[in-house]
Design a protein around this motif. Structure first.
Motif, short mmCIF file in Angstrom:
data_model
loop_
_atom_site.label_atom_id
_atom_site.label_comp_id
_atom_site.label_asym_id
_atom_site.label_seq_id
_atom_site.Cartn_x
_atom_site.Cartn_y
_atom_site.Cartn_z
N UNK A 114 0.83 -1.20 0.00
CA UNK A 114 0.00 0.00 0.00
C UNK A 114 0.87 1.26 0.00
N UNK A 115 1.98 1.22 0.73
CA UNK A 115 2.83 2.40 0.87
C UNK A 115 3.36 2.86 -0.49
N UNK A 116 3.50 4.16 -0.61
CA UNK A 116 4.07 4.80 -1.79
C UNK A 116 5.55 5.07 -1.50
N UNK A 147 4.53 3.73 -7.30
CA UNK A 147 3.17 4.01 -6.86
C UNK A 147 2.61 2.86 -6.02
N UNK A 148 1.59 3.17 -5.25
CA UNK A 148 0.97 2.19 -4.37
C UNK A 148 0.55 0.94 -5.15
N UNK A 149 0.85 -0.20 -4.56
CA UNK A 149 0.41 -1.51 -5.05
C UNK A 149 1.04 -1.93 -6.38
N UNK A 171 4.79 6.20 8.16
CA UNK A 171 4.20 6.59 9.45
C UNK A 171 2.66 6.68 9.43
N UNK A 172 2.09 6.95 8.25
CA UNK A 172 0.62 7.00 8.17
C UNK A 172 0.00 5.71 8.65
N UNK A 173 0.71 4.60 8.43
CA UNK A 173 0.10 3.31 8.72
C UNK A 173 0.20 2.94 10.20
N UNK A 174 0.77 3.84 10.99
CA UNK A 174 0.65 3.66 12.44
C UNK A 174 -0.71 4.23 12.89
N UNK A 181 1.29 -5.97 2.48
CA UNK A 181 2.36 -6.28 1.54
C UNK A 181 2.06 -7.65 0.95
N UNK A 182 2.42 -7.83 -0.30
CA UNK A 182 2.28 -9.13 -0.95
C UNK A 182 3.63 -9.44 -1.59
#
Ligand code: GTQ
Length: 332
Positions: A114-116, A147-149, A171-174, A181-182
């Motif tokens: 998901x992370x960019x 880019x994401x994904x 940090x957004x995902x905290x 992740x795949x």
């Protein structure tokens, strides 16, 4: 009655209040009034502090990791730039940065998440990153987006190390528990070489030409997609030229930023303190810290790369500078 036996009304109230709060706590509630100024602070209050990560000091550890930590032990061989006031993944309160190393004939295995990520290439030759089937050559100064994904793996031909600065929105995902992740079944996702341009690559030569064509002692240009969008919805990027012995304007903004010194040396004054830096160093500016950059070389300009959280703050309505008329922020 002896005075000591007389309970004052205030201590009565105090003990009743604490009985009330103890009873309330059993039901998982707490009084807002004891935390009001923490939750509604008078000023933005980043936990992170300004810091300079010196490339000369960190590089030997990274190179050593190249021999001690194999590609199978480290999905990504990265030394994270950790803010002195927080743990990883916080380089600033909203952004992550790390120095990644790939050695010849290695593969940093294909995954997607998901992370960019946006990467600034610092040194080396023969490195590449493959993004969603497009294999992109890494060249010093280039900015390359993941880019994401999008599936991505990194690799390297030729001799010597390949090192770059990763910038991610980790940090957004905290806060948002939405990060996945795949892993791809093979080390490398099938890819074809990109020849000519790619919408995911911003070559340094082009950016420097644009910076040098602009007039003024301090020029800042954003990295944007062809349609004018920022590089992502969360992180944005820009490059700056600061002429020899000149200073940038002082800025106080809600954005946090991570700067990387592309060329030259100088210092920044951040909330009144001086932070010296030179080529390949990386430094951070927390939200609402007033900052100004100075080019110290008498006869050479300074070039800086920066990534920040402006797109995210703008889209949420949180971006603001100290010189804005705050009434314009009110919406109906
Ligand atoms: O290259 O995919 O610095 O997933 C941190 C997390 C790099 C990457 C980082 C990552 C990557």
């Amino acid at each position: 009655m002896a005075p000591s036996a007389v309970a004052s009304p205030s201590s009565d109230t105090e003990s009743e209040t604490s009985t009330m709060l103890n009873a309330a706590a059993k039901n998982h509630v707490k009084p807002l009034w004891l935390q009001m100024s923490k939750l509604n602070p008078p000023l933005p209050n980043p936990t992170c502090v300004p810091h300079v990560w010196r490339y000369d000091a960190i590089r030997p550890s990274l190179i050593k990791a190249g021999t001690l930590v194999t590609e199978s032990q480290a999905e990504r061989r990265v030394l994270m730039l950790v803010n002195p006031e927080r743990d990883a993944p916080f380089t600033t309160d909203t952004m992550y940065a790390g120095l990644q190393l790939v050695m010849p004939n290695e593969t940093a295995k294909a995954h997607r998440h998901t992370a960019f990520a946006m990467r600034f290439i610092i040194e080396g030759q023969g490195g590449f990153t493959a993004v969603q089937g497009r294999r992109i050559k890494m060249q010093r100064g280039d900015v390359i987006l993941t880019p994401t994904w999008n599936w991505h793996d990194h690799g390297k031909d030729g001799s010597g190390p390949m090192i770059w600065l990763d910038g991610l929105d980790l940090p957004n995902f905290t806060h948002f528990p939405v990060h996945f992740v795949e892993h791809y079944a093979e080390p490398r996702y099938p890819a074809e070489d990109v020849r000519g341009g790619s919408p995911l690559v911003f070559p340094w030569a082009q950016m420097q030409t644009r910076l040098d064509a602009a007039s003024g002692d301090h020029v800042s240009l954003a990295y944007r997609h062809d349609d004018g969008r920022e590089v992502s919805k969360i992180l944005g990027g820009s490059a700056e030229r600061l002429n020899a012995a000149k200073a940038s304007p002082a800025i106080q903004e809600t954005a946090s930023s991570v700067y990387h010194v592309v060329e030259g040396s100088g210092h920044s004054v951040i909330n009144g303190k001086t932070y010296a830096w030179k080529k390949s160093d990386t430094f951070c500016i927390p939200a609402w810290h007033t900052y100004q950059h100075f080019a110290d070389d008498g006869d050479a300009p300074v070039y800086l790369y920066r990534f920040d959280d402006k797109p995210m703050l703008r889209s949420l309505g949180f971006y603001r500078t100290s010189d804005v008329d705050v009434e314009t922020l009110a919406s109906d």
